[in-house]
Design an enzyme around this catalytic site. Structure first.
Site, PDB file in Angstrom:
ATOM      1  N   CYS A 188      44.185  32.676  45.294  1.00 32.65           N
ATOM      2  CA  CYS A 188      44.206  31.384  44.632  1.00 32.65           C
ATOM      3  C   CYS A 188      45.658  30.948  44.420  1.00 32.65           C
ATOM      4  O   CYS A 188      46.590  31.711  44.678  1.00 32.65           O
ATOM      5  CB  CYS A 188      43.434  31.410  43.313  1.00 32.65           C
ATOM      6  SG  CYS A 188      44.133  32.491  42.076  1.00 32.65           S
ATOM      7  N   CYS A 216      48.258  33.233  42.659  1.00 31.44           N
ATOM      8  CA  CYS A 216      48.778  34.397  43.368  1.00 31.44           C
ATOM      9  C   CYS A 216      49.881  33.961  44.320  1.00 31.44           C
ATOM     10  O   CYS A 216      50.895  34.644  44.482  1.00 31.44           O
ATOM     11  CB  CYS A 216      47.678  35.094  44.159  1.00 31.44           C
ATOM     12  SG  CYS A 216      46.100  35.121  43.310  1.00 31.44           S
TER      13      CYS A 216
END
Lengths: 330, 83
Positions: free
Chosen positions: B10, B13
């Site tokens: 996502c 990250c």
């Protein structure tokens, strides 16, 4: 009380202020296009203000309940009470949708019953604290309290069902393998909590602003441009199939509760049943294709199907009940 | 040194990965950065909040997108990470 409620949650001053500015530009507040423009600006600003204030406050509270602590608290209890507690803690434990799977693994590895974990997983997206205040703003406190109560009920019963059916058999074996790494709980100062809350606000605004704009736009269209008779023909209170239709449309959709609220408000104002609208919101937030795909990695299809079917049916029942008692709530 | 970014891909990250790269570069640290996206592997580290930062198999941060300064501070703190 009413003055405060109108000023803070309904933001009537904002509505009046925008109307005043629009008239300064020579726009007439009785023209449909101007009314839509007013609605769009007002609703967008209102939701962004509420969102920022709420997320900040709630994140501050949440910083005291990280999942690591929730797991510890839940580990001390068993059975029905543990599931109730899990559902309640689900409303205040911070977690974004991409954390749901690590959380599931973390809880399960620590030996928590799968039913308890599912109570938490259902309540967490469904009844977060922000949604409660937004429901108060868009509808009224009675609707908000009723929504929270049935949301928690759905979570507790779901966990109980999963526990009764001994669904832990259907958890992927790798989830149970290995121990728990106990990481030191970070000590947070008030400044840390402030920073955490500020980051949460920015993070969430960055993630959901587009849903909000699209939601308000659709809301404005429903409000002023699509004839109420068309909407009622498909979703009217007297149509028995309105609830299942709303749920089936909502399940695969991925959106945020903040984006769905303006649509919900507009639909109710056009004579769609409250239950139909709430069922749609619940379906959108609880179940979505991305979350189902993620969950598929850690549980076998028997448990996944039970989860999806249970939530779908549960939300439909809630929809019918709310439609039946709408008179008392609004 | 091996630095691992744990996360299922996502935006958080990705941002942590960027910040880590920048921090390591400005500190002049040579490190191999590995992205770990596999749930099975991530779960072995015992973290429940994404993204996670692992240095030489030790979890040094989780559930937070550290900014560049914070990553640098982490690598400068004695005892936390031996260089």
């Amino acid at each position: 009380m009413n003055v405060l409620y109108d000023a803070i949650l309904k933001m009537t001053w904002l509505s009046d202020g925008i109307a005043w500015i629009l008239t300064q530009f020579g726009l007439q507040m009785d023209q449909p296009l101007v009314i839509s423009l007013h609605y769009f600006i007002y609703d967008t600003i209102k939701i962004f203000i509420l969102l920022s204030v709420l997320i900040y406050t709630i994140s501050y509270i949440q910083s005291y309940f990280p999942p690591e602590r929730t797991r510890k608290i839940l580990g001390r209890f068993n059975g029905f009470f543990a599931r109730l507690l899990a559902a309640l803690l689900g409303t205040i434990t911070p977690f974004c949708s991409c954390s749901s799977i690590p959380l599931f693994i973390g809880f399960t590895k620590a030996g928590l019953n799968v039913g308890v974990t599912f109570s938490f997983l259902i309540s967490s997206p469904l009844v977060d604290l922000a949604s409660v205040f937004l429901l108060m703003s868009v509808f009224n406190p009675k609707v908000a309290i009723a929504y929270v109560s049935v949301g928690l009920l759905l979570a507790v019963i779901g966990g109980t069902l999963i526990s009764w059916l001994k669904m832990e058999r259907y958890v992927e074996p790798f989830v149970l393998k290995g121990g728990v790494t106990e990481l030191d709980e970070e000590k947070m100062t008030h400044k840390d909590r402030h920073n955490f809350s500020k980051d949460q606000v920015m993070d969430i605004v960055r993630k959901v602003w587009i849903y909000i704009l699209v939601g308000v736009l659709i809301g404005a269209l429903i409000h002023d441009w699509i004839p109420a008779s068309w909407i009622q023909a498909v979703l009217g209170e007297d149509k028995w199939y309105s609830v299942p239709l709303a749920v089936l449309v909502g399940v695969p959709m991925y959106a945020d509760i903040f984006g769905t609220l303006p649509i919900a408000e507009a639909l109710v104002s056009q004579g769609v049943g409250l239950g139909t609208v709430l069922a749609f919101m619940m379906a959108v937030t609880t179940l979505s294709l991305p979350s189902i795909i993620l969950l598929k990695k850690v549980v076998k299809k028997e448990l996944l199907i039970l989860f999806v079917v249970y939530c779908t049916i549960g939300i439909m029942i809630i929809g019918y009940v709310f439609n039946a008692i709408q008179g008392i709530l609004i | 040194m091996i630095v691992k970014i744990l996360g299922i891909g996502c935006s958080n990250c990705l941002r942590l990965e960027e910040n880590t790269r920048t921090a390591l570069k400005s500190l002049g640290i040579e490190a191999e950065i590995v992205k770990v996206k596999d749930m099975n592997e991530i779960s072995q580290y015992g973290i429940m909040r994404m993204p996670g930062l692992v240095v030489d198999e030790k979890v040094v941060s989780y559930g937070k997108v550290l900014n560049v300064q914070e990553v640098m501070a982490l690598f400068n703190k004695p005892g936390q990470i031996r260089l």
